[in-house]
Scaffold this motif. Sequence first.
Motif, PDB file in Angstrom:
ATOM      1  N   ALA A 215       0.804  -1.225   0.000  1.00 36.35           N
ATOM      2  CA  ALA A 215       0.000   0.000   0.000  1.00 36.35           C
ATOM      3  C   ALA A 215       0.835   1.272   0.000  1.00 36.35           C
ATOM      4  CB  ALA A 215      -0.962  -0.008   1.196  1.00 36.35           C
ATOM      5  N   VAL A 216       1.824   1.325  -0.890  1.00 33.44           N
ATOM      6  CA  VAL A 216       2.598   2.550  -1.029  1.00 33.44           C
ATOM      7  C   VAL A 216       2.081   3.403  -2.179  1.00 33.44           C
ATOM      8  CG1 VAL A 216       4.684   1.577  -0.030  1.00 33.44           C
ATOM      9  CG2 VAL A 216       4.317   1.399  -2.503  1.00 33.44           C
ATOM     10  N   GLU A 217       1.174   2.846  -2.991  1.00 35.43           N
ATOM     11  CA  GLU A 217       0.606   3.570  -4.121  1.00 35.43           C
ATOM     12  C   GLU A 217      -0.715   2.929  -4.501  1.00 35.43           C
ATOM     13  OE1 GLU A 217      -0.391   5.972  -5.996  1.00 35.43           O
ATOM     14  OE2 GLU A 217       1.656   6.617  -6.469  1.00 35.43           O
ATOM     15  N   SER A 218      -1.559   3.720  -5.167  1.00 34.91           N
ATOM     16  CA  SER A 218      -2.848   3.204  -5.617  1.00 34.91           C
ATOM     17  C   SER A 218      -2.661   2.144  -6.696  1.00 34.91           C
ATOM     18  CB  SER A 218      -3.693   4.357  -6.167  1.00 34.91           C
ATOM     19  OG  SER A 218      -4.850   3.885  -6.802  1.00 34.91           O
ATOM     20  N   CYS A 219      -3.395   1.037  -6.573  1.00 38.82           N
ATOM     21  CA  CYS A 219      -3.381  -0.021  -7.585  1.00 38.82           C
ATOM     22  C   CYS A 219      -4.750  -0.684  -7.557  1.00 38.82           C
ATOM     23  CB  CYS A 219      -2.271  -1.036  -7.306  1.00 38.82           C
ATOM     24  SG  CYS A 219      -2.213  -2.401  -8.504  1.00 38.82           S
ATOM     25  N   VAL A 220      -5.621  -0.292  -8.488  1.00 41.89           N
ATOM     26  CA  VAL A 220      -7.009  -0.738  -8.461  1.00 41.89           C
ATOM     27  C   VAL A 220      -7.473  -1.110  -9.864  1.00 41.89           C
ATOM     28  CG1 VAL A 220      -9.405  -0.007  -8.078  1.00 41.89           C
ATOM     29  CG2 VAL A 220      -7.643   0.567  -6.406  1.00 41.89           C
ATOM     30  N   VAL A 221      -8.145  -2.256  -9.968  1.00 43.67           N
ATOM     31  CA  VAL A 221      -8.840  -2.661 -11.182  1.00 43.67           C
ATOM     32  C   VAL A 221     -10.323  -2.441 -10.950  1.00 43.67           C
ATOM     33  CG1 VAL A 221      -9.436  -4.613 -12.671  1.00 43.67           C
ATOM     34  CG2 VAL A 221      -7.095  -4.337 -11.858  1.00 43.67           C
ATOM     35  N   GLY A 222     -11.011  -1.882 -11.937  1.00 42.03           N
ATOM     36  CA  GLY A 222     -12.378  -1.423 -11.724  1.00 42.03           C
ATOM     37  C   GLY A 222     -13.476  -2.425 -11.978  1.00 42.03           C
ATOM     38  N   LYS A 223     -13.214  -3.718 -11.847  1.00 42.33           N
ATOM     39  CA  LYS A 223     -14.273  -4.699 -12.044  1.00 42.33           C
ATOM     40  C   LYS A 223     -15.370  -4.564 -11.000  1.00 42.33           C
ATOM     41  CE  LYS A 223     -12.550  -7.029 -15.542  1.00 42.33           C
ATOM     42  NZ  LYS A 223     -13.256  -7.037 -16.848  1.00 42.33           N
ATOM     43  N   SER A 224     -14.975  -4.260  -9.769  1.00 42.76           N
ATOM     44  CA  SER A 224     -15.919  -4.194  -8.659  1.00 42.76           C
ATOM     45  C   SER A 224     -15.368  -3.242  -7.608  1.00 42.76           C
ATOM     46  CB  SER A 224     -16.126  -5.597  -8.074  1.00 42.76           C
ATOM     47  OG  SER A 224     -16.901  -5.544  -6.889  1.00 42.76           O
ATOM     48  N   ASN A 225     -15.931  -2.037  -7.544  1.00 40.91           N
ATOM     49  CA  ASN A 225     -15.435  -0.993  -6.637  1.00 40.91           C
ATOM     50  C   ASN A 225     -16.568  -0.394  -5.810  1.00 40.91           C
ATOM     51  OD1 ASN A 225     -12.859  -1.293  -7.609  1.00 40.91           O
ATOM     52  ND2 ASN A 225     -12.927   0.485  -8.948  1.00 40.91           N
ATOM     53  N   LEU A 226     -16.290  -0.196  -4.537  1.00 45.97           N
ATOM     54  CA  LEU A 226     -17.238   0.414  -3.608  1.00 45.97           C
ATOM     55  C   LEU A 226     -16.642   1.714  -3.102  1.00 45.97           C
ATOM     56  CD1 LEU A 226     -19.927  -1.005  -2.317  1.00 45.97           C
ATOM     57  CD2 LEU A 226     -18.566  -1.061  -0.237  1.00 45.97           C
ATOM     58  N   TYR A 227     -17.377   2.826  -3.261  1.00 42.56           N
ATOM     59  CA  TYR A 227     -16.895   4.110  -2.761  1.00 42.56           C
ATOM     60  C   TYR A 227     -18.069   5.041  -2.486  1.00 42.56           C
ATOM     61  CZ  TYR A 227     -17.008   4.728  -7.919  1.00 42.56           C
ATOM     62  OH  TYR A 227     -17.350   4.720  -9.247  1.00 42.56           O
ATOM     63  N   ARG A 228     -17.775   6.222  -1.955  1.00 40.66           N
ATOM     64  CA  ARG A 228     -18.808   7.180  -1.591  1.00 40.66           C
ATOM     65  C   ARG A 228     -18.935   8.259  -2.665  1.00 40.66           C
ATOM     66  NH1 ARG A 228     -15.635   6.148   2.814  1.00 40.66           N
ATOM     67  NH2 ARG A 228     -16.634   5.256   4.672  1.00 40.66           N
ATOM     68  N   ARG A 229     -20.172   8.558  -3.031  1.00 42.20           N
ATOM     69  CA  ARG A 229     -20.398   9.624  -4.004  1.00 42.20           C
ATOM     70  C   ARG A 229     -19.925  10.963  -3.462  1.00 42.20           C
ATOM     71  NH1 ARG A 229     -26.294   9.895  -6.239  1.00 42.20           N
ATOM     72  NH2 ARG A 229     -26.669  10.087  -3.992  1.00 42.20           N
ATOM     73  N   SER A 230     -20.056  11.167  -2.162  1.00 45.84           N
ATOM     74  CA  SER A 230     -19.614  12.427  -1.568  1.00 45.84           C
ATOM     75  C   SER A 230     -18.116  12.628  -1.732  1.00 45.84           C
ATOM     76  CB  SER A 230     -19.984  12.482  -0.079  1.00 45.84           C
ATOM     77  OG  SER A 230     -19.477  11.348   0.609  1.00 45.84           O
ATOM     78  N   ASP A 231     -17.338  11.534  -1.796  1.00 46.35           N
ATOM     79  CA  ASP A 231     -15.900  11.644  -2.058  1.00 46.35           C
ATOM     80  C   ASP A 231     -15.635  11.924  -3.530  1.00 46.35           C
ATOM     81  OD1 ASP A 231     -15.032  11.268   0.556  1.00 46.35           O
ATOM     82  OD2 ASP A 231     -14.946   9.086   0.359  1.00 46.35           O
ATOM     83  N   ILE A 232     -16.371  11.251  -4.419  1.00 51.61           N
ATOM     84  CA  ILE A 232     -16.181  11.465  -5.853  1.00 51.61           C
ATOM     85  C   ILE A 232     -16.464  12.919  -6.223  1.00 51.61           C
ATOM     86  CG2 ILE A 232     -16.875  10.728  -8.177  1.00 51.61           C
ATOM     87  CD1 ILE A 232     -15.410   8.606  -6.524  1.00 51.61           C
ATOM     88  N   GLU A 233     -17.428  13.531  -5.542  1.00 47.76           N
ATOM     89  CA  GLU A 233     -17.784  14.921  -5.837  1.00 47.76           C
ATOM     90  C   GLU A 233     -16.698  15.906  -5.408  1.00 47.76           C
ATOM     91  OE1 GLU A 233     -20.507  16.137  -7.514  1.00 47.76           O
ATOM     92  OE2 GLU A 233     -20.727  14.016  -8.011  1.00 47.76           O
ATOM     93  N   ARG A 234     -15.658  15.425  -4.754  1.00 48.69           N
ATOM     94  CA  ARG A 234     -14.539  16.288  -4.346  1.00 48.69           C
ATOM     95  C   ARG A 234     -13.312  16.078  -5.232  1.00 48.69           C
ATOM     96  NH1 ARG A 234     -13.513  14.280   1.397  1.00 48.69           N
ATOM     97  NH2 ARG A 234     -12.019  16.003   1.481  1.00 48.69           N
ATOM     98  N   LEU A 235     -13.444  15.288  -6.284  1.00 46.32           N
ATOM     99  CA  LEU A 235     -12.306  14.955  -7.149  1.00 46.32           C
ATOM    100  C   LEU A 235     -12.389  15.706  -8.475  1.00 46.32           C
ATOM    101  CD1 LEU A 235     -12.315  11.054  -6.705  1.00 46.32           C
ATOM    102  CD2 LEU A 235     -11.059  12.746  -5.346  1.00 46.32           C
ATOM    103  N   ASN A 236     -11.218  16.110  -8.971  1.00 46.89           N
ATOM    104  CA  ASN A 236     -11.183  16.750 -10.293  1.00 46.89           C
ATOM    105  C   ASN A 236     -10.244  16.040 -11.278  1.00 46.89           C
ATOM    106  OD1 ASN A 236      -8.593  17.514  -9.507  1.00 46.89           O
ATOM    107  ND2 ASN A 236      -9.140  19.654  -9.125  1.00 46.89           N
ATOM    108  N   GLY A 237      -9.653  14.925 -10.862  1.00 40.89           N
ATOM    109  CA  GLY A 237      -8.811  14.156 -11.760  1.00 40.89           C
ATOM    110  C   GLY A 237      -7.409  14.699 -11.957  1.00 40.89           C
ATOM    111  N   SER A 238      -7.022  15.697 -11.197  1.00 41.47           N
ATOM    112  CA  SER A 238      -5.685  16.295 -11.344  1.00 41.47           C
ATOM    113  C   SER A 238      -4.607  15.480 -10.648  1.00 41.47           C
ATOM    114  CB  SER A 238      -5.686  17.716 -10.774  1.00 41.47           C
ATOM    115  OG  SER A 238      -5.874  17.691  -9.366  1.00 41.47           O
ATOM    116  N   LEU A 239      -5.013  14.635  -9.676  1.00 41.45           N
ATOM    117  CA  LEU A 239      -4.103  13.859  -8.822  1.00 41.45           C
ATOM    118  C   LEU A 239      -3.227  14.755  -7.957  1.00 41.45           C
ATOM    119  CD1 LEU A 239      -2.992  10.883 -11.116  1.00 41.45           C
ATOM    120  CD2 LEU A 239      -5.078  11.195  -9.781  1.00 41.45           C
ATOM    121  N   LYS A 240      -3.638  16.003  -7.788  1.00 39.93           N
ATOM    122  CA  LYS A 240      -2.944  16.924  -6.891  1.00 39.93           C
ATOM    123  C   LYS A 240      -3.748  17.057  -5.617  1.00 39.93           C
ATOM    124  CE  LYS A 240      -0.949  19.607 -10.705  1.00 39.93           C
ATOM    125  NZ  LYS A 240      -0.896  20.929 -11.375  1.00 39.93           N
TER     126      LYS A 240
END
Length: 459
Positions: A215-240
Amino acid sequence: MEQISILYSLAMVGLVWYFAMWSIGLLGCFAARRRYRSRPRSPLSVAEPASVPGVSILRPLKGLDTNLYENLESTFKQEYPTFEIVFSVADEGDQALPIVRELISKYPNINADVIVGEEVVGVNPKVNNLIRSYRQATNDILWVLDSNVLVDPGTLARSVDALVGSSSSPTRKNIALVHHVPFAFVNESQLGSRIEEAFLNTNHAKMYIAINTVAVESCVVGKSNLYRRSDIERLNGSLKRRNDQAGGEDAQSEYGLHVFGRFLAEDNMIASALWHELGQRHDLSCDVAHNVVGNMSLSDYIWRRVRWIRVRKHMVLAATILEPFTESVMLSVIAASSLSVLLGFPPWIFLALHFTLWLLVDLDVYASLAGHSLPKESAYGFIIAWAAREILAFPIWLLAIFGDEVVWRGKKYQVLRDGEVRHSSSSGWLASCSKWFRKGKDLHDYERIESPTDIRLDM
């Protein structure tokens, strides 16, 4: 003497690298044993509905994937007190619609709906298909499942446990995403299908679990993912790292799921954004995502691997360049040469030991994920497919590394910086090769598995 000294130094570096890769592989093997050989029932599965968070299960669909009926039905069978299912298709003529409507009628007590019609927010068709169901979902926790995935009945409860259970611990960062390692299941005799199965159930799973254990870096395959919409609404895809202060560059950015429509690997980018922008972490539950592989020819398999290597190249260039040196064939050459220089050890003896041990570790990973050892009746074919995967890894990487065009669901894209894509209209060598190689049945032909219990669902 100087040349001999350099040769010995390179041999030492080669051995160190070899044992480092073995350490990572063994970590994945032992972590798989610890995590997947016991799947206890979550207390959330029998809790009162008012005492657990609601979940919206989003399933974007396109066409008749292999085993589609059973894949979709597995979401209706979740042992969880309160959830809804929202299916989405791009148009009214989609062949998946009759199956969805049949299942909704079969399970009238499950809150399920289907949305017809996409909203184009980018070049990624999955995001375009998801965006309306994402907005309609009534719960904050979202479980996004690909159409070719089948899940065990206890998966949702255990996943919610992993998502919300760790937040009370003061020693750990909040978990923003729970994902599941893919475990392939095939009912096809096609060589590509068998190689894909061998790859996902051994080397891919081993490295995937090891990286997520460290767990030193993100490594995710999107076959099956659980997350919160409230978190997604805070993302802009900049990775900053997100600046929550008003004003500045953050005030000019757009936020939410739609911003990931410009990426081909939107699942990986969402996970990376949660990691880097919000400083939160991911977790694996003790479940797998049963990835039902369809009729995949050898050329289908090759071009699938080419596609994702080219995407990774523009996202994590250094890791992609090093990728061949983590594979068993390249490692065996490095270590055999190093031992020959340092100790005069016969290469053929080493190679026999190396591949025997490597295969045994991979088969142990398979057993951990499957819950049983490789069946004897399928062992020979599986090992042949495993060997083909190992031999093909470097040639496929060479094919992928020198190019930026990919074909996905019949459309051609050019991969840009950070994994963004744009539609490509060129008719270069990639299109010609792909057209020439691709023959046979469509990957989305529907075939029901005769004995779905063979997948060993945990009841």
